[in-house]
Design an enzyme around this catalytic site. Structure first.
Site, mmCIF file in Angstrom:
data_model
loop_
_atom_site.group_PDB
_atom_site.id
_atom_site.type_symbol
_atom_site.label_atom_id
_atom_site.label_comp_id
_atom_site.label_asym_id
_atom_site.label_seq_id
_atom_site.Cartn_x
_atom_site.Cartn_y
_atom_site.Cartn_z
ATOM 1 N N GLY A 32 0.768 -1.246 0.000
ATOM 2 C CA GLY A 32 0.000 0.000 0.000
ATOM 3 C C GLY A 32 0.795 1.290 0.000
ATOM 4 O O GLY A 32 0.342 2.308 -0.515
ATOM 5 N N GLU A 49 3.951 4.237 5.934
ATOM 6 C CA GLU A 49 2.716 3.457 5.823
ATOM 7 C C GLU A 49 1.674 4.226 5.012
ATOM 8 O O GLU A 49 1.709 5.462 4.954
ATOM 9 C CB GLU A 49 2.210 3.151 7.252
ATOM 10 C CG GLU A 49 0.868 2.469 7.365
ATOM 11 C CD GLU A 49 0.786 1.074 6.748
ATOM 12 O OE1 GLU A 49 1.172 0.921 5.576
ATOM 13 O OE2 GLU A 49 0.286 0.147 7.419
ATOM 14 N N ASP A 50 0.741 3.511 4.413
ATOM 15 C CA ASP A 50 -0.303 4.173 3.631
ATOM 16 C C ASP A 50 -1.391 4.781 4.522
ATOM 17 O O ASP A 50 -1.773 5.922 4.360
ATOM 18 C CB ASP A 50 -0.909 3.225 2.584
ATOM 19 C CG ASP A 50 -1.433 1.906 3.172
ATOM 20 O OD1 ASP A 50 -1.276 1.665 4.387
ATOM 21 O OD2 ASP A 50 -1.990 1.107 2.398
ATOM 22 N N ASP A 107 -5.399 2.631 10.526
ATOM 23 C CA ASP A 107 -6.824 2.414 10.745
ATOM 24 C C ASP A 107 -7.015 2.044 12.223
ATOM 25 O O ASP A 107 -7.030 2.919 13.078
ATOM 26 C CB ASP A 107 -7.261 1.310 9.766
ATOM 27 C CG ASP A 107 -8.750 1.068 9.750
ATOM 28 O OD1 ASP A 107 -9.510 2.032 9.885
ATOM 29 O OD2 ASP A 107 -9.170 -0.098 9.587
ATOM 30 N N LYS A 163 -6.917 7.459 10.044
ATOM 31 C CA LYS A 163 -8.338 7.399 10.411
ATOM 32 C C LYS A 163 -8.380 7.328 11.935
ATOM 33 O O LYS A 163 -8.554 6.259 12.509
ATOM 34 C CB LYS A 163 -8.981 6.114 9.864
ATOM 35 C CG LYS A 163 -9.387 6.121 8.413
ATOM 36 C CD LYS A 163 -10.154 4.818 8.116
ATOM 37 C CE LYS A 163 -10.280 4.564 6.636
ATOM 38 N NZ LYS A 163 -10.833 3.219 6.339
ATOM 39 N N PHE A 170 -13.999 4.082 3.387
ATOM 40 C CA PHE A 170 -13.013 3.230 2.733
ATOM 41 C C PHE A 170 -12.501 3.904 1.466
ATOM 42 O O PHE A 170 -13.256 4.222 0.558
ATOM 43 C CB PHE A 170 -13.581 1.845 2.418
ATOM 44 C CG PHE A 170 -12.487 0.843 2.213
ATOM 45 C CD1 PHE A 170 -11.878 0.222 3.301
ATOM 46 C CD2 PHE A 170 -12.003 0.565 0.934
ATOM 47 C CE1 PHE A 170 -10.824 -0.673 3.117
ATOM 48 C CE2 PHE A 170 -10.951 -0.321 0.745
ATOM 49 C CZ PHE A 170 -10.367 -0.941 1.838
ATOM 50 N N ASP A 175 -5.597 -0.185 -1.893
ATOM 51 C CA ASP A 175 -6.411 -1.092 -2.697
ATOM 52 C C ASP A 175 -7.705 -1.508 -2.014
ATOM 53 O O ASP A 175 -7.877 -1.346 -0.806
ATOM 54 C CB ASP A 175 -5.623 -2.374 -2.976
ATOM 55 C CG ASP A 175 -5.553 -3.290 -1.750
ATOM 56 O OD1 ASP A 175 -5.199 -2.793 -0.658
ATOM 57 O OD2 ASP A 175 -5.891 -4.483 -1.866
HETATM 58 P P1 IMP Z 1 -4.693 -1.287 10.811
HETATM 59 O O1 IMP Z 1 -3.744 -2.397 11.123
HETATM 60 O O2 IMP Z 1 -6.101 -1.583 11.269
HETATM 61 O O3 IMP Z 1 -4.230 0.071 11.254
HETATM 62 O O4 IMP Z 1 -4.848 -1.280 9.248
HETATM 63 C C1 IMP Z 1 -3.913 -0.763 8.428
HETATM 64 C C2 IMP Z 1 -4.035 -1.357 7.053
HETATM 65 O O5 IMP Z 1 -5.403 -1.552 6.680
HETATM 66 C C3 IMP Z 1 -3.491 -0.416 6.009
HETATM 67 O O6 IMP Z 1 -2.123 -0.635 5.797
HETATM 68 C C4 IMP Z 1 -4.316 -0.750 4.783
HETATM 69 O O7 IMP Z 1 -3.701 -1.807 4.072
HETATM 70 C C5 IMP Z 1 -5.624 -1.240 5.329
HETATM 71 N N1 IMP Z 1 -6.679 -0.208 5.242
HETATM 72 C C6 IMP Z 1 -7.301 0.408 6.273
HETATM 73 N N2 IMP Z 1 -8.204 1.290 5.851
HETATM 74 C C7 IMP Z 1 -8.148 1.252 4.498
HETATM 75 C C8 IMP Z 1 -8.837 1.982 3.469
HETATM 76 O O8 IMP Z 1 -9.710 2.855 3.684
HETATM 77 N N3 IMP Z 1 -8.498 1.663 2.196
HETATM 78 C C9 IMP Z 1 -7.560 0.722 1.885
HETATM 79 N N4 IMP Z 1 -6.881 0.034 2.809
HETATM 80 C C10 IMP Z 1 -7.174 0.303 4.108
HETATM 81 MG MG MG Z 2 -1.323 -1.766 4.015
#
Ligand code: IMP
Ligand code: MG
Length: 179
Positions: free
Chosen positions: A43, A98-99, A102, A130, A151, A158
């Site tokens: 990402g 990081e992208d 979340d 987020k 999203f 992606d």
């Molecule tokens: P976390 O571990 O819950 O913080 O999730 C992080 C990962 O979830 C990111 O690196 C993304 O790959 C994916 N992700 C979370 N939200 C989105 C979104 O809105 N679009 C695309 N990928 C997302």
């Molecule tokens: Mg990711």
């Protein structure tokens, strides 16, 4: 605009300007250092490529692939390393790119791992945040944009491996993932 997007959240121009601004701020901080810049695959690749081109300090590049997501839109499970770093990070100043943050699961776990491996410092740079969705105790050191709980795809992000190549960040239509 792609037909699966509801609307464009961030244009190419907005992203370009902000990424440069953040990279220059980070450069300032690493002026006399030689950080190892770690991109989280896949990402972050587009953001990573743009970000490092504005870094003014000497840098080394490395990548790691982890998974906490399947093909859905809800974060789950345990962090799994799919491709590890090539470098030993003991004593290194690491910048993690990081992208999106979340729930915070990925970065909270990754930061703990890098620290455990002996990194001297770990800085977290993210394109999107987020904050409303946070469940784990982790905050980015540098964040390009705060976004609401929607999203998004494009500029590396992606849904089911699609839309990474869109040059902007768009909100994905619910009908695409709720069918
Ligand atoms: P976390 O571990 O819950 O913080 O999730 C992080 C990962 O979830 C990111 O690196 C993304 O790959 C994916 N992700 C979370 N939200 C989105 C979104 O809105 N679009 C695309 N990928 C997302
Ligand atoms: Mg990711």
């Amino acid at each position: 605009m792609h037909q699966d997007c509801e609307r464009i959240l961030l244009t190419e121009e907005q992203i370009t300007a902000r990424v440069k601004e953040i990279a220059l701020e980070v450069s300032e901080r690493y002026r006399d250092k030689r950080p190892l810049v770690v991109g989280i695959l896949k990402g972050s690749i587009i953001f990573y490529a743009d970000f490092i081109r504005h870094l003014e300090c000497p840098t080394e590049l490395d990548f790691i692939a982890v998974s906490s997501y399947g093909s859905g839109t809800v974060s789950s499970g345990k962090l799994k390393i799919k491709k590890d770093l090539d470098r030993d990070i003991k004593g290194r100043d690491v910048i993690v790119v990081e992208d999106i943050i979340d729930s915070g699961f990925t970065l909270a776990n990754l930061k703990a791992l890098l620290t455990e491996r002996g990194a001297r410092s770990v800085l977290i740079v993210t394109l999107l945040n987020k904050a409303e969705r946070r469940e784990y105790d982790i905050a980015p050191d540098y964040n390009c944009f705060d976004i609401a709980n929607e999203f998004v795809v494009g500029y590396g992000l992606d849904y089911d491996e699609q839309y990474r190549n869109l040059p902007y960040i768009g909100i994905l239509k619910r009908s695409v993932y709720e069918k």
